[in-house]
Design an enzyme around this catalytic site. Structure first.
Site, short mmCIF file in Angstrom:
data_model
loop_
_atom_site.label_atom_id
_atom_site.label_comp_id
_atom_site.label_asym_id
_atom_site.label_seq_id
_atom_site.Cartn_x
_atom_site.Cartn_y
_atom_site.Cartn_z
N ASP A 272 -12.38 75.37 82.87
CA ASP A 272 -13.16 75.38 82.50
C ASP A 272 -13.94 75.45 81.09
OD1 ASP A 272 -11.25 75.90 81.02
OD2 ASP A 272 -11.41 78.57 81.22
N HIS B 284 -7.72 73.51 90.00
CA HIS B 284 -8.92 75.02 90.74
C HIS B 284 -9.32 73.82 88.91
CE1 HIS B 284 -10.65 78.82 89.97
NE2 HIS B 284 -10.80 78.40 88.30
N ASP C 56 -2.57 75.61 97.68
CA ASP C 56 -3.25 74.29 97.65
C ASP C 56 -4.36 74.60 98.13
OD1 ASP C 56 -4.05 72.33 95.88
OD2 ASP C 56 -3.16 70.44 98.44
N GLU D 202 -4.62 76.61 88.92
CA GLU D 202 -5.15 75.94 87.47
C GLU D 202 -4.05 75.06 87.31
OE1 GLU D 202 -6.82 79.71 84.62
OE2 GLU D 202 -7.68 78.03 85.29
#
Ligand SMILES: *[C@@H]1O[C@H](CO)[C@@H](O)[C@H](O)[C@H]1NC(C)=O
Ligand SMILES: *[C@@H]1O[C@H](CO)[C@@H](O)[C@H](O)[C@H]1NC(C)=O
Ligand SMILES: *[C@@H]1O[C@H](CO)[C@@H](O)[C@H](O)[C@H]1NC(C)=O
Ligand SMILES: *[C@@H]1O[C@H](CO)[C@@H](O)[C@H](O)[C@H]1NC(C)=O
Length: 538
Positions: free
Chosen positions: A87, A403, A443, A452
């Site tokens: 992020d 992710h 996955d 993550e």
């Protein structure tokens, strides 16, 4: 669809073969090429996490200058530093924890970095973080602890060219204290100072770091002692700790190592006693809890005080003895309930790293710790049921779906898994969360507990790889893996309450059937004996 895997496989074969050729004529003292590649890729991962104005040496083509207004809401310069995960949020606590672990591994196995030609990357990686930590501590009474809002940022999935605003900045102060984050920041600055002073020969930078570390430690000691989320509720639920005591001791221990000033050794010992860290129950070490690290670092600097605690912590964590918060999966992975569930590779690596750090200074009593760590590293690097090294971009079976918004190339937050189907950019060196308790890995980008990536996942990894290089460890298991990752599917698992309801229902039905059968048999018997009577009477 088929062309790309074939092409990748071919590339892998060629790469492996080329590495093989090189391996036949190794330069003196050359690093194992596989661990060297992993260490290099892990450095590359940190480059991929960089925020701010990038240097011309940037190697990550899809990472741009970004977050250039950070701090303006408070009229301070908070540009730079690292994005925490996939992020665009920046957090001081997990960053400081990560930097301290990287510096520690670097201090102990600098020769591993040197043999892999990574010492300048090591310095740059640390400095990109510590430069930002010093910006985040602009005066004696302030430490910025978060940039960006969880609500705003978590609703965005896309590249760094369109990061959503506002990006508010949050600080702890002498009036709104945050003992845990300030203590951890002191640890990061002091450990990096030590590395710069003793190994990188940059005494100016080392002394700037040391000054900042002592200043931020003063802030950590400002009363009332409390966890920082009491002051900065924006970070609650994101990076929230349960206790500030271990960070207070950890920061003082690193300051003692960096400055040699015994005041810090004594502060550490006093807080250790005041908060009874010698007798708390054993918990895994991570960004939220430095107790394990306190014991191991303490045992190095002040053995009389901490050696027994280090032994207890390591014995408990590395065996599944009673009182241990961890066990081992069928495949042999360290599994700490409540910790491993959301990122299995983290407790595994953090524990392995502390085991090896301790063994370096206590070789004669550490054989079982080294064995434990080697097994865990092998598991992580492909010695597992999934035949998967849990590091992106190193093998055909590596995770393909970290992710990570920037690497994925996607912009559709409602279809993270499918849009696009294949990651646009390989996120080299990123350690992912890892498999579940059954050693299975799916996955999927949406499954953040497995895929993550974050700053703190790669921090112990660096030290572990430097150790492998330094000690000439055998090739990682993935090197000989040629089969694809087993194709596993999620089995539907019943929630506990449903399972209980089903069991109770089945028991009732069985009891009912049993009772019915008993009644039937009884009736039959009665009828039979009646018939007998009739026969007799006939
Ligand atoms: C380091 O990793 C990056 C990304 O995989 C790669 O482009 C680069 O060539 C590597 N450098 C070395 C020295 O292996
Ligand atoms: C490190 O650099 C030296 C000299 O440039 C080179 O010979 C060696 O192969 C490099 N080692 C690695 C692991 O990249
Ligand atoms: C740092 O200085 C020491 C002692 O002067 C020397 O042995 C070492 O090679 C230097 N290291 C670097 C990275 O310059
Ligand atoms: C050691 O640190 C303490 C606390 O910061 C300070 O008051 C003292 O002057 C330092 N001592 C030396 C010799 O630098």
């Amino acid at each position: 669809m088929l062309i790309i895997p074939t092409w990748l496989a071919l590339l892998l074969v060629i790469t492996t073969y080329t590495q093989h050729l090189h391996a036949q004529t190794p330069p003196a003292n050359a690093a194992n090429p596989h661990y060297a590649a992993l260490l290099n890729n892990s450095m590359w991962f940190y480059e991929a996490q960089r925020s701010g104005k990038l240097p011309s040496s940037n190697r990550v083509p899809w990472r741009h200058d970004s977050g250039l207004q950070d701090g303006q809401d408070q009229k301070v310069d908070l540009t730079g530093g690292y994005y925490d995960a996939g992020d665009y949020l920046k957090f001081t606590l997990p960053l400081a924890h990560s930097l301290a672990l990287i510096a520690w591994g670097g201090i102990e196995w600098y020769d591993g970095y040197a043999r892999a030609n990574q010492t300048s990357y090591l310095q740059d990686t640390l400095r990109w973080g510590t430069d930002w930590l010093m910006k985040a501590h602009p005066d004696a009474s302030t430490l910025y602890v978060q940039v960006g809002s969880g609500h705003v940022d978590n609703n965005y999935w896309g590249p760094d060219t369109d990061i959503p605003t506002p990006r508010p900045s949050y600080a702890i102060t002498t009036k709104a204290t945050g003992t845990d984050v300030a203590g951890m920041t002191a640890a990061a600055l002091a450990s990096t100072s030590y590395l710069y002073a003793t190994l990188a020969n940059d005494t100016n930078y080392a002394s700037a770091l040391s000054t900042a570390a002592q200043s931020v430690y003063n802030l950590a000691e400002t009363q009332p002692f409390q966890v920082y989320t009491k002051s900065v509720s924006a970070a609650a639920g994101l990076y929230q700790t349960n206790s500030f005591a271990s960070q207070l001791v950890y920061g003082a221990l690193w300051l003692y190592k960096a400055t040699g000033n015994t005041t810090y050794r004594d502060k550490a010992a006093n807080y250790y006693d005041q908060f009874k860290l010698g007798s708390v129950s054993v918990t895994p070490m991570d960004w939220s809890d430095a107790t394990g690290a306190v014991h191991v670092l303490g045992a190095q600097l002040d053995p009389t005080k901490y050696a027994a605690g280090a032994k207890k912590w390591l014995d408990t964590m590395t065996s599944s003895s009673s009182g241990s918060p961890c066990t081992f999966t069928r495949g042999g992975m360290l599994w700490c309930n409540g910790y491993s569930n959301s990122n299995a590779m983290v407790p595994l690596q953090d524990t392995a790293l502390l085991a090896l750090l301790h063994s370096r200074h206590n070789p004669s009593t550490s054989e079982q710790y080294v064995k434990f760590a080697s097994k865990q590293i092998d598991y992580m690097l492909g010695g597992n049921y999934m035949l998967t090294p849990y590091v992106c971009g190193i093998h055909a079976n590596s995770p393909h779906n970290p992710h990570h918004a920037g690497a994925s190339g996607g912009t559709d937050i409602d279809h993270i898994d499918t849009s696009p189907a294949q990651e646009l950019h390989l996120l080299y060196g990123a350690v992912v969360g890892g498999p579940n308790k059954d050693d299975l890995f799916f996955d999927e980008r949406t499954d953040w507990s497995q895929t993550e990536v974050a700053l703190d996942y790669n921090a112990p990894f660096q030290g572990l790889m430097a150790y492998q290089i330094s000690t000439n460890a055998a090739d990682p298991p993935y090197v000989t893996i040629t089969s694809p990752r087993p194709d596993v599917h999620r089995s539907f698992s019943f929630p506990d309450w449903l399972l209980a309801a089903i069991v109770i229902t089945v028991v009732f039905i069985l009891a009912g059937i049993g009772y019915y059968a008993w009644l039937k048999r009884h009736a039959l018997k009665r009828r039979f004996s009646k018939n007998k009577e009739q026969v007799v009477s006939v």
